[in-house]
Design an enzyme around this catalytic site. Structure first.
Site, PDB file in Angstrom:
ATOM      1  N   TYR A   1      10.765   4.184   1.117  1.00 39.08           N
ATOM      2  CA  TYR A   1      11.835   3.236   1.361  1.00 39.08           C
ATOM      3  C   TYR A   1      13.238   2.944   0.918  1.00 39.08           C
ATOM      4  CZ  TYR A   1       8.185   0.817   3.980  1.00 39.08           C
ATOM      5  OH  TYR A   1       7.070   0.338   4.977  1.00 39.08           O
TER       6      TYR A   1
ATOM      7  N   ASP B   1       0.877  -1.304   0.127  1.00 38.90           N
ATOM      8  CA  ASP B   1       0.078   0.091  -0.092  1.00 38.90           C
ATOM      9  C   ASP B   1       0.897   1.268  -0.029  1.00 38.90           C
ATOM     10  OD1 ASP B   1       0.975  -0.173   2.428  1.00 38.90           O
ATOM     11  OD2 ASP B   1      -0.881  -0.042   3.608  1.00 38.90           O
TER      12      ASP B   1
HETATM   13  C1  G6P Z   1       3.464   0.706   4.785  1.00 36.54           C
HETATM   14  C2  G6P Z   1       4.462  -0.488   3.948  1.00 36.54           C
HETATM   15  C3  G6P Z   1       4.020  -1.770   4.570  1.00 36.54           C
HETATM   16  C4  G6P Z   1       4.512  -1.747   5.808  1.00 36.54           C
HETATM   17  C5  G6P Z   1       3.755  -0.503   6.701  1.00 36.54           C
HETATM   18  C6  G6P Z   1       4.527  -0.769   7.978  1.00 36.54           C
HETATM   19  O1  G6P Z   1       2.244   0.427   4.774  1.00 36.54           O
HETATM   20  O2  G6P Z   1       3.764  -0.508   2.389  1.00 36.54           O
HETATM   21  O3  G6P Z   1       4.665  -2.833   3.493  1.00 36.54           O
HETATM   22  O4  G6P Z   1       4.021  -3.155   6.349  1.00 36.54           O
HETATM   23  O5  G6P Z   1       4.038   0.518   5.985  1.00 36.54           O
HETATM   24  O6  G6P Z   1       3.863   0.147   8.808  1.00 36.54           O
HETATM   25  P1  G6P Z   1       4.108   0.198  10.348  1.00 36.54           P
HETATM   26  O7  G6P Z   1       3.246   1.349  10.869  1.00 36.54           O
HETATM   27  O8  G6P Z   1       3.626  -1.106  10.979  1.00 36.54           O
HETATM   28  O9  G6P Z   1       5.301   0.422  10.689  1.00 36.54           O
HETATM   29 MN    MN Z   2       4.685  -2.411   1.635  1.00 35.62          MN
END
Ligand code: G6P
Ligand code: MN
Length: 443
Positions: free
Chosen positions: A263, A172
């Site tokens: 990222y 996402d």
């Molecule tokens: C985004 C990335 C996901 C990931 C998430 C982590 O949505 O696309 O791959 O899992 O961030 O989020 P968090 O809030 O758990 O660090």
């Molecule tokens: Mn992701």
């Protein structure tokens, strides 16, 4: 009315599930359901949310049956879609994935670098088992996978189940970034159309237009060069997320041809990021103290109640909306546009055919199709070749339990590079993950 479906939520103890249920309620005309099967191996954790999930469905979706189970046969025997967001090892292992690399001065992140490697090795085992189980009952069930690291999971599943056309891996973050672009540019997100290329969590936006063909890309690039990039996705406003947005600005001061995913920073500025990280308090801790706490509090408030106000329903998370919109697009063959993960097969014409690439495309009853992209330039190609080799060696290390391939993977990863650090962190991760995966030296 559209034909209702049955879905299984695998990993129903995830704190992301309550907001997903809210989206399912809001989308019930578009993607109607007759049953939701909530499945998790951790009964206690799923139980923390059960009262809340049931209250929402009783209040706003009484026609949809709810089943809670820890029995995987019941979960997968009779279902149209598996929405999968399992986290093997839960937050405790996420925390180690982030903290162990920091001991060696390396990036500590759940999907990038050594932490992503270790998490990938855990996810691959559980995902392989899940696909086999689902397929033992039906070849038609759609598996929508959000389990991370999506890059590793998608490539691994493609290698292990090459003919399976009903597994779709999702991320996402491009969707989330477009939410921010929409706010920056004052154009509704539904009207924005992007072009993008890369590997998962390793890519760039190359174009941004609206549905009338107005081009916003130069405006966006100029904005990101000269203004602080702030996320408009409410879920990404804690300190560690804000830092990732600011580093998009930083990268674009060097190179502003395309707009990188947040990222990419881990591969561009690994030393700086590792140095600034707190080895005692990483994103696993932060997410437990923010999102998880809010969700669990909402769930506690629901316990014992028999009705609920609509405003108290958690909803509209980027993750939930993406999952449901993708399922809708498959179920009714809408061919809506998304940024998708697909086997390359010439989409990027000068890149490895069998890599899983992330590009703009459509999703319909045949799954995801990427738009042809053409060739990429040497700089991007070089970066992607190295990262793809890391992904492939990780998957091969898992399939063959091959220590040397794991070591090569980490040396290739731009967040690591140094062989002595690669070996030290690998040995540490191997020990910490011994309940989940193992590796052996070739004879
Ligand atoms: C985004 C990335 C996901 C990931 C998430 C982590 O949505 O696309 O791959 O899992 O961030 O989020 P968090 O809030 O758990 O660090
Ligand atoms: Mn992701």
């Amino acid at each position: 009315m559209r034909k209702p479906h049955v879905i299984t939520i695998a990993g129903a103890g995830s704190a992301r599930v309550p907001a997903l249920i809210g989206t399912l309620v809001n989308y019930k005309e578009r993607f109607p359901l007759s049953k939701i099967i909530f499945y998790d191996i951790d009964e206690e954790r799923m139980g923390l949310m059960e009262a809340y999930d049931r209250l929402v469905l009783n209040s706003f979706y009484p026609e949809c049956q709810a089943v809670f189970t820890t029995d995987e046969d019941e979960a997968y025997r009779n279902t149209d879609f598996v929405f999968c967001q399992m986290r093997v090892g839960k937050t405790a292992m996420r925390s180690l994935d982030e903290k162990i690399p920091l001991k060696y001065g390396l990036v500590g992140q759940e999907t990038c670098g050594p932490g992503g490697f270790a998490y990938g090795m855990r996810s691959l085992g559980a995902m392989k088992h899940m696909v086999e189980k689902v397929r033992s009952y039906s070849k038609d069930t759609w598996i929508l996978n959000y389990t991370n690291p999506a890059a590793i999971v998608a490539l691994g599943l493609d290698k292990m189940f090459p003919d399976d056309k009903r597994i779709l891996n999702l991320c996402d973050q491009p969707y989330s970034l477009m939410k921010s672009y929409s706010k920056i540019l004052g154009v509704p997100q539904e009207k924005l159309r992007a072009r993008y290329f890369g590997l998962n969590h390793f890519g760039w936006f190359t174009q941004l237009k609206d549905t009338e063909g107005n081009d916003y890309f130069d405006t966006l690039r100029a904005y990101l060069r000269d203004h602080d990039f702030r996320p408009f996705n409410a879920e990404q406003r804690s300190k560690s997320w804000l830092d990732t947005y600011v580093r998009v600005n930083k990268y674009m001061k060097y190179l502003d041809e395309y707009v990188p995913t947040t990222y990419l920073q881990y591969y561009m500025f690994p030393q700086e990021i590792a140095a600034e990280s707190d080895p005692e308090y990483t994103r696993a801790d932060e997410s437990r103290d923010s999102r998880e706490r809010e969700v669990f509090e909402a769930c506690e408030r629901a316990a014992g109640k028999d009705s609920m106000d609509r405003e108290d329903m958690l909803t509209n998370s980027v993750f939930g909306n993406l999952m449901v919109e993708v399922a809708e697009s498959i179920a009714y063959d809408l061919n809506n546009e998304f940024i998708v993960l697909v086997r390359n097969e010439g989409i990027i014409s000068n890149f490895e055919e069998t890599a899983i690439v992330e590009v703009a495309g459509t999703i319909g009853k045949e799954g995801a199709k990427g738009y042809p992209f053409g060739p990429i330039k040497p700089y991007y190609k070089g970066l992607m070749e190295g990262q793809y080799a890391y992904e492939l060696l990780t998957v091969e290390a898992f399939m063959e339990q091959n220590y040397d391939k794991a070591l090569m993977a980490l040396i290739l990863n731009r967040t690591v590079v140094d062989p002595s650090k690669a070996k030290a962190v690998l040995d540490d991760l191997l020990e910490a993950n011994k309940d989940y995966w193992t590796l052996s030296k070739e004879a």
